[in-house]
Design an enzyme around this catalytic site. Structure first.
Site, PDB file in Angstrom:
ATOM      1  N   GLY A  75       0.815  -1.197   0.000  1.00 45.57           N
ATOM      2  CA  GLY A  75       0.000   0.000   0.000  1.00 45.57           C
ATOM      3  C   GLY A  75       0.856   1.256   0.000  1.00 45.57           C
ATOM      4  N   ASP A  76       0.679   2.105   1.050  1.00 39.70           N
ATOM      5  CA  ASP A  76       1.435   3.358   1.146  1.00 39.70           C
ATOM      6  C   ASP A  76       2.554   3.268   2.178  1.00 39.70           C
ATOM      7  OD1 ASP A  76      -0.233   3.103   3.289  1.00 39.70           O
ATOM      8  OD2 ASP A  76      -0.866   5.190   3.359  1.00 39.70           O
ATOM      9  N   GLU A  77       3.069   2.062   2.454  1.00 38.20           N
ATOM     10  CA  GLU A  77       4.137   1.863   3.418  1.00 38.20           C
ATOM     11  C   GLU A  77       5.457   1.590   2.706  1.00 38.20           C
ATOM     12  OE1 GLU A  77       2.853  -1.322   5.884  1.00 38.20           O
ATOM     13  OE2 GLU A  77       1.495  -0.080   7.073  1.00 38.20           O
TER      14      GLU A  77
END
Length: 856
Positions: A518-520
């Site tokens: 994801g956004d990690e």
């Protein structure tokens, strides 16, 4: 004399009577015209498949019949079978393949009663509820079914239906259907008899043609016998008059050219001892034949099998795929023959060679008659050639031998070169596969697997050389969800690519940047001398993320929350490092976002003693529960709720215990907190009448903890449904999966939380007997926006329906999710959060927020 008023009344009665007579005349005329059309179709159409559309076309002129079908009884199986079907809505929806589909519905009801039935939508629903029949397919506004009789017995049903409330059926239209049904059986019989008659005509015509073919075949056989006799005479003269073998080859060519296509012909001789093929004679428009070793060509196939071979393009491909025939390296397939025929030269000592003819560019196609003729010729001329071959065997020169050796060496070199090229190509493919397996497909960055491998190597290196320090930066993008919602997921993907490129410019060449999910993102900094170097990288990343992201004239402001963990001799595995960096990141996010924090300041917020208290006594923190109602749109709405534990942390404030548990340093403390929270949740559930869902971690499924969990569940009762995160179940051990399945076997409800957040793995819900599956809000919103996710949802619903699993959707907008329910058949979704009733829990009302992100 009549008064004017009486005259008007009398004229009105006469006019009404005339209108009635006119209406009857129109009906009679329509019936007569319809029957005439039906009779004409029955007399003209050649098969039943054309009769039904014709009837449908006739009816469409007089009544609403866009949805029309005919069902007839199979006289052998007695089942009602569909003979014709056209429908506005149920073209695919109803299971037409089922043999007994219609007997349970209103169609079967008409067949059983033998009476015409006209129903409105309300009447059909009422009678179906009374148990007279079942409603199958889409619900029509008006439905009329008429029985079809033949010789006094009912044989089927003719049905017309309308999906529009204003398109009803009048008494005259129903009467028209009844009249059509009376003559339909007769029309069907007439068409069937016509089909039977045409079939008999075809059979007799075929028999007559076969008789003619047999006569022609006999004539051809006699012609062939005369041709063979003439060929025998020519070969006999050839055997007694030849002086030069080259002349013999030319005369053989002339003989074969007289019986079949032989513009391209060669004669090959086989040396069995040395395994060579020589070509003493060849005439070919494309190919030059020269001596070669015995391999896997067409000629070798004839010699090995000792039988004539006929090879066209199709058989050539099949022989190549089976490995029976192999082309040499560098072979030009444009020179391949489209039709090839070869016959062996047999003598008393065996096969000495072959004669072959071939055609290019489909100029001629050899057949089995050609095979028979050339086989006959080859058997006759083989003895003629044998004497000459015996003399030729003594004249093989040393030069010819060297030539063959050179050719063989060249072939081997080409083969070795080909093998070397294949090995290099395979090496490139393996390198590409390794790269794809260890890199993110969107950004091209290393993935979790490659990052953890490199981190483990760095940790081992640090144990050997403690002075060589490293740091891990755990980065979570701020407001990434807003970018997805405002600009769309395609823009979100472009934003992630831009972020990965920007982050790459903030680190050194030998540092490692990876995308976890994801956004990690995570960064591994190696060869550090102090913490300031890690802080400098974090500051550069935060500064880069302060720049707005713009797409199509719309700009969005994001940011980055960074957690940093520095190398420590106490670290023994990579999970501890990731855990601490993740915890520091959550602290930075809750402390205001757009900043970085080291791991140790988070756990030492006030003093060393306070740190120990915070770290090892999370179970002592004040606890309250938030209740989320699960809305149920089904008729039998059973109450369902979801509760989540929150604690007042001295550093983080009011925060979910799922986050606070990450700061537990030891597993025993983690287990103790899990069991205490579970006990409190069981107490809450025991006071309520609805099904309560509660989050748990997979650590409870480990063998050394599972017995404690079972004992507590048995002691306290099964009032709770235990939810486990899909991401944790996916990476659980085989023993944890077995323990999870045993909970279901014990009758304890279990559920899967946040399903479909990163991937849609149907094996999880197909192999484990879950009671509930909670879709992630990300997946639920994508179903509303992207067609591809609708297909994935249908797969989920298909599996859960078979296994009896309840599916719960979640999201921010009730109107959107209402449309999702109506479109896809979902019945459960997350409602509003609120405090529990007094006496169970006391806390203020809290608005709904995204369960997949931490509220600030």
């Amino acid at each position: 004399m009549e008064e004017p008023q009486q005259q008007v009344k009398r004229l009105s009665r006469r006019a009404a009577r005339l209108e009635s007579l006119l209406e009857k005349y129109k009906r009679k005329s329509q019936l007569q015209h319809t029957l005439i059309q039906l009779s004409e179709q029955a007399s003209t159409v050649a098969e039943l498949t054309l009769l039904y559309p014709a009837i449908h076309n006739i009816l469409s002129q007089y009544l609403p019949s866009k949805s029309f079908y005919v069902v007839l009884q199979n006289r052998f199986t007695q089942a009602l079978e569909l003979s014709y079907f056209v429908d506005e809505k149920d073209a695919v929806a109803i299971p037409l393949h089922e043999a007994h589909h219609f007997k349970d519905g209103v169609t079967g009801h008409v067949f059983k009663t033998g009476k015409t039935v006209y129903l409105t939508k309300e009447e059909m629903l009422s009678r179906a509820k009374a148990g007279e029949f079942k409603i199958l397919g889409s619900q029509a506004e008006h439905w009329v079914g008429v029985p079809i009789y033949r010789d006094g017995a009912i044989i089927g049903v003719m049905v017309s239906q309308s999906y529009e409330a204003e398109q009803s059926y009048s008494e005259h239209q129903v009467e028209l259907l009844e009249v059509m049904s009376l003559y339909l059986a007769t029309a069907i019989e007439r068409v069937k008899k016509r089909e039977l008659l045409e079939s008999e005509v075809k059979i007799r015509t075929r028999a007559l043609m076969q008789s003619n073919e047999a006569l022609n075949k006999e004539i051809d056989n006699r012609k062939r016998a005369l041709e063979r006799q003439q060929i025998l005479f020519q070969i006999s003269e050839l055997a007694t008059q030849f002086s030069d073998i080259d002349d013999v080859y030319k005369q053989v060519h002339d003989i074969i050219r007289s019986i079949t296509f032989a513009d391209n012909l060669y004669i090959a001789l086989y040396n069995k001892e040395e395994q060579w093929l020589t070509f003493p004679y060849s005439v070919d428009e494309k190919t030059r034949y020269k001596t070669r070793s015995f391999a896997k060509g067409y000629s070798e196939l004839v010699i090995r099998t000792e039988q004539s071979q006929l090879i066209d393009c199709t058989r050539a491909k099949a022989l190549a795929m089976e490995g029976i025939v192999e082309r040499p390296a560098g072979y030009n397939h444009n020179l391949a023959a489209t039709s090839w025929l070869g016959a062996p030269l047999k003598t008393a000592t065996g096969v000495i060679g072959l004669i072959a003819c071939q055609a290019y560019d489909h100029k001629y196609e050899f057949d089995y008659d050609d095979v028979e003729l050339i086989s006959f010729v080859s058997n006759q001329i083989a003895s003629v050639l044998q004497t000459h071959l015996a003399n030729q065997a003594l004249k093989i020169s040393h030069q010819q031998l060297e030539h063959r050796v050179a050719e063989k060496t060249k072939e081997l070199q080409q083969t070795n070169l080909h093998l070397q090229m294949q090995m290099e190509e395979r090496k490139k493919i393996e390198q590409q596969l390794y790269h794809d397996a260890h890199h993110d497909s969107l950004t091209g960055l290393p993935n979790r697997s490659l990052f953890l491998t490199q981190l483990e190597k760095t940790l081992k290196k640090h144990h050997r050389y403690p002075e060589d320090n490293f740091a891990v930066l755990f980065i979570d993008l701020d407001k990434f969800k807003d970018i997805n919602d405002e600009l769309g997921h395609q823009a979100g993907d472009q934003f992630l690519v831009w972020v990965s490129q920007s982050f790459s410019e903030c680190i050194r060449e030998h540092d490692l940047l990876a995308r976890l999910a994801g956004d990690e993102f995570v960064v591994l900094l190696d060869h550090l001398t102090d913490r300031q170097q890690a802080e400098d990288v974090a500051k550069r990343i935060i500064k880069v993320m302060q720049q707005p992201f713009c797409l199509k004239g719309v700009c969005m402001q994001s940011g980055a929350s960074i957690g940093i963990t520095y190398s420590n001799k106490l670290y023994r595995n990579t999970d501890e490092i990731i855990r601490d960096a993740d915890a520091a990141m959550y602290y930075a996010k809750n402390a205001g976002r757009g900043r970085y924090e080291f791991y140790h300041p988070l756990l030492s917020a006030s003093s060393s003693a306070q740190k120990q208290h915070d770290q090892h006594h999370l179970d002592k923190l004040p606890t309250h529960f938030r209740y989320t109602e699960i809305v149920n749109w089904s008729d039998s709405a059973e109450p369902i709720g979801f509760i989540e534990a929150f604690g007042e942390h001295p550093v983080l404030g009011s925060t979910s215990f799922d986050i606070l548990k990450k700061f537990a340093a030891e597993k025993p403390q983690h287990l103790e907190i899990e069991l205490q929270l579970l006990k409190k949740a069981q107490d809450v559930a025991a006071c309520r009448n609805d099904d309560i869902l509660f989050n748990c971690s997979t650590m409870l499924l480990e063998n050394n903890h599972f017995d404690v969990l079972k004992q507590q569940l048995v002691t306290e009762g099964n009032a709770l449904c235990l939810l486990f995160e899909e991401s944790e179940i996916r990476f659980a051990s085989s023993q944890q999966i077995l323990n999870l399945k045993s909970l279901a076997e014990m009758g304890i409800p279990i559920g899967l939380n946040n399903f479909g957040k990163d991937r849609c793995d149907l094996t999880l819900i197909s192999q484990i007997d879950f009671t509930y599956v909670l879709l992630s809000s990300t997946f639920s919103k994508r179903v509303l926006q992207q067609t591809s996710y609708e297909v994935q949802l249908q797969g989920i619903l298909a599996v859960t329906q078979v296994k009896g699993i309840k599916v719960i959707a979640r999201g921010p907008a009730i109107l959107n999710f209402r449309s999702l329910l109506e479109k896809h058949g979902l019945q459960l979704f997350f409602g509003k959060q609120r405090a529990l009733d007094k006496g169970q829990e006391t806390c203020a009302f809290i608005p709904t927020f995204d369960n997949e992100s931490i509220p600030s």
